[in-house]
Each structure stands twice: as structure tokens, then as C-alpha cells.
Scaffold this motif. Sequence first.
Motif, short mmCIF file in Angstrom:
data_model
loop_
_atom_site.label_atom_id
_atom_site.label_comp_id
_atom_site.label_asym_id
_atom_site.label_seq_id
_atom_site.Cartn_x
_atom_site.Cartn_y
_atom_site.Cartn_z
N ASP A 180 0.63 -1.19 -0.03
CA ASP A 180 0.03 0.17 -0.01
C ASP A 180 0.96 1.28 -0.17
O ASP A 180 0.43 2.40 -0.35
N ARG A 212 -7.45 3.50 1.52
CA ARG A 212 -7.95 2.48 2.35
C ARG A 212 -9.50 2.73 2.44
O ARG A 212 -10.12 1.84 2.92
N ALA A 215 -11.31 1.71 -0.10
CA ALA A 215 -11.45 -0.03 -0.60
C ALA A 215 -12.23 -0.73 0.64
O ALA A 215 -13.21 -1.58 0.29
N LYS A 216 -12.12 -0.32 1.87
CA LYS A 216 -12.91 -0.75 2.83
C LYS A 216 -14.24 -0.51 3.07
O LYS A 216 -15.19 -1.40 3.39
N PRO A 220 -16.55 -4.52 1.94
CA PRO A 220 -16.31 -5.00 3.24
C PRO A 220 -16.70 -6.50 3.27
O PRO A 220 -16.12 -6.95 4.26
N SER A 241 -5.11 -1.01 -3.47
CA SER A 241 -5.77 -0.93 -2.24
C SER A 241 -7.17 -1.91 -2.56
O SER A 241 -7.45 -2.79 -1.40
N ILE A 242 -7.91 -1.75 -3.39
CA ILE A 242 -9.04 -2.47 -3.68
C ILE A 242 -8.63 -4.01 -3.78
O ILE A 242 -9.59 -4.88 -3.40
N HIS A 244 -5.98 -5.65 -2.68
CA HIS A 244 -5.36 -6.22 -1.28
C HIS A 244 -6.86 -6.42 -0.32
O HIS A 244 -6.83 -7.51 0.29
N GLN A 245 -7.79 -5.43 -0.37
CA GLN A 245 -9.16 -5.67 0.38
C GLN A 245 -9.77 -7.05 -0.10
O GLN A 245 -10.09 -7.68 0.67
#
Length: 537
Positions: A180, A212, A215-216, A220, A241-242, A244-245
Motif C-alpha cells: 500500500d 484504504r 477500499a474498505k 466490506p 488497495s481494492i 488487497h481488500q
Amino acid sequence: MTDINFINQTKALIDNLKSVCANYGLGNDGNEFKIITQVFLYKFLNDKFRYEAKKVNPTLAEADNFQQALENLSEDEYNFLTVLIGADIPQLRPQHMITYLYNNQNQEDFAKLFDDTLRQISLENAEIFSIKSSSGAKDKMFDELSQFISDGSQRDAFCRALVNKLFEFSFEKMFEEKYDFFATIFEYLIKDYNTDSGGKYAEYYTPHAVARIMAKILAPDPVSGVKCYDPSAGSGTLLMSIAHQIGEENCTIYSEDISQKSSNMLRLNLVLNNLSHSIPNIIKTNTIAEPTYLNEKFDYIVSNPPFKLDFSDFREDLQKDAFKDRFFAGIPNVPKTKKESMAIYLMFIQHIMYSLSDKGKAAIVLPTGFITAQSGIEKKIRQAMIERGWLRGVVSMPSNIFASTGTNVSVVFLDKNADNEHIVLMDASKLGTTVKDGKNQRTVLTQDEEEKIIETFNNKEAVEDLSVVVSKEEIIAKNYSFSAGQYFEVKIEYVDITPEEFQQKMNDFETRLATLFAEGNALDQEIQKQLKGLKYE
């Protein structure tokens, strides 16, 4: 190794490579950026191959001398190794390794060996690691870097200096991390070459905190087999970021960007983040005028598009019938002055809405002025978001969350299956701490503040002075305003006082007013007196 150690070592490598370029007359030369980014790509491919080879071959993992052990493999053993590590991993032969070049740097005509090595790597890995343009043509991963040195007698020494800097440390230990923080490296690498100072096609960097949060909130829940897209990808911070999420193995990345610089950096980012399989989906193109993925639909779209840009050169083409469905709310007019102020972000919003799949979700960074504009294309777009039932919510970020621009920004979240009775509007402008970032001021969110924004939004909570939860009908009644502040309750505090206290306050007010009136009358008389004393000279 910690993130900060990795960042510091990488910055040191960048500085060392710049120093090499400067020593050979290429400091701040137009080719310096090409040299450094291409050398970085070679370094990443080299270290990624070593890392993956050691994972699948115990002999290589345990060898004191990896290079010698690799050279000792038979042809069949080498071919089996490449099968085990997979087609998405760089395919390098023993003579392609940095160690091989380092060991052979004293041979005659070393510059030719160096250039030939990069050319062979490029040819053998073009299918996966080359970037396409909108025409379908693939880029050349490596130039003949020695040829940037005009004095032929210095080319061998120049290439030796580059190889010696690359040999000093390895990225291998970093491939297990989630990168990130790669945008920090990108910003450090590119800042000296971003000469437009925010002008046409200059690159910007989305802060990690914003990436972040997007993405979160956007993803979710666990998903798999989804397609993620950024139409103005830059170096790929939002896409990373998306990914990794969601999980790198659960998604495929697609991107478009007009900048060759950014596309090259995104390629490095994908190599680092176990997303090499998505490199063929990186397209260098003008997303608005020549979109490659016009007929594709995406499950997750993230974007921090350019806000202002002169697109008058191709504006007329966008009015053709072929584009009318995409740009349903209209196209900004060309101003008589300051063409660079054209609001191109309005085109990107409409493009994103057009590109969502039936279950699509999007998070878009926009100037905060968009969420309250009373008329024009801005209001038409907001109206469409509401009438289609796609608005999930908005988060207005603190000022100066972006160090590179003072524009206040908000993130608009779309979901084709949004809950229209519980739309979250959040004003996070009071959060964060202001810090010095070079010549600029920047607002930094703490981890707790990030989590507060994410949890409040995802839980659809109304928090005093932070968020409200409203319905589609309430937004329509407010002229389609997406500003949380317009929905906060106006609270009037009442204090109980006795009749005697009330009378005393009134007496004090009367006394103060009488004093002010008396002073006013005295001032009036003095002005009249002075006027009567004026004479014509």
C-alpha cells in the motif's frame, strides 16, 4: 523488514541511480526518467524471479550461491522450474540475472551485453509484461539504455555503474508484504519529472488513508471472481488497495491512463503485488476520447480523476451519437479563456456510471463543490444517481488531505443495489492533524480516525457533527444536495434563569444601548460641526 526501512532503502537506490545519471551527464536530462524506471523494472523482474524460484525449488532456496545453482540446472530442470513458478512470473534465464552481469562486468563491450540482456528479457516476457496502447501495439519494455550516453567510450562504465547499484540490495523479502505504501516510492521517483506543476496530464497521488477508506467501504464483504477498474489509474494506488481488500487471487485488474509514466509505474506495482496476470489489461490511452473498455462492465470501479483539464481538442467528437448514452448529463463547454479549467472530472463520473456492471460499485474522488452545485451538469449527474437509486453515500474529507492540491475533496460511493432509505452523508472535515509536507501543508488521519469513518459509514450510523443517514426522498427535498451539513439538526441550547436574572439582563442591555446611542449622537454633532467649518480655497 519494516515498511519504513524498505522505503528508505528504495529511496536510497533512486538517489544512487540519479547520481549515476548525473555523473555521466544525464542529470535532469529528458532520458533520466526512462533510465531509472526501466532499471527499476529490470530490478523488480530479477528479484521476483529469484523469490519465486526459491519458493518452488529447495536446491535454489538452500544454495549459498543462487546464481551458480541456477546455472548448474540442466535445460530440462530449468524448463520444469519455469512451469512450476507459472506463466505470470518473469521468465529469466541464468544469463539474464543481475548477478550474472555483475560477475561479467569486466568483459569487453559490457554495454552491448547489458543492452542485449534487457532486449532478450523484453522479447521473452512481452506477452505478460508489455503494456498495450489503445491501438493494440505493445510497448518496448526496455530501450538500449547505453545509447543515451552520447560518448561511446563511457557506455561500458555507465552500465557497470548501474549494475553495481542494483546489486547492493534485494527486494526479495518485500514480496510477502502488501505494498500500500508503493505510492510513496512513486511520488519520490516522479516528483522531479512532473514539470507541468499540476498542468496538463501531471500525475497526482492519492493518499493511502483515502485509498484504504475507499477500499474498505467499497468491499466490506468477501467476494471472488470480480473485475476491478480505474479509468484514470495513475500508479495504481487505488487499484492496489481494492485488490488487497478483495484479495489478489479474487480479482482481475483493468486500467486506462493517458500517461506513459503512470502506466510504467503501475506495471511495477502489479509485479510487486502478485498481480502480474493483470498487466495485459493496462492500457495507455485517452479514456474519455478513445476508451478501450467501452463495452466492458466492471464490478468495482475506483477513481481519482483529474479535476480540470483542457479537452477542447476532442470535445466535439464526444457529441457524436456513439457517446450520447455515456455522457447523458452533457459535456462542459469550452470557456473563452482558461481552457485548462474545463471540468473533465464530470466526464469521468459519467464514464464510470456507464461502466458499472449490474452489481457494480464505485468510489470516486471529486471536488467537494460537486456535491452542492445548484445547477448544470453537476446537478444532472447527482439527480441521476438518486433517481437510479445508486447513491450509497458521500464522505467529505478534511481540507489539504492531498498535499499536491488545496482543493477540498469528497468521495462519492455508488452501488447499483444501494439502500435508498439509508444513505450515509458524512462530514469528516474536522478530523485529522495538519503536518508540514515539504512546502505544503497536509492533513493526516490517524488509524483510529480512518476506522471511525469506515465503521460509521458501513454501519449506517448517525453521529453528531459527523454523519447523517437520510432517505432518497429527503435528498430530493434538499435539491439533490449531498452535503451532510445541510441535514444536520440546528440545535438551540436553552438556559433556565429566574425572573430577577432576566430583568437584570434586560436592564444591562438597555444601559448599553443608551450609551451607544449617546455616543452616536455626539459623533453626529461633531461631523456636522466639522462640515460647517469647511471653506473653499
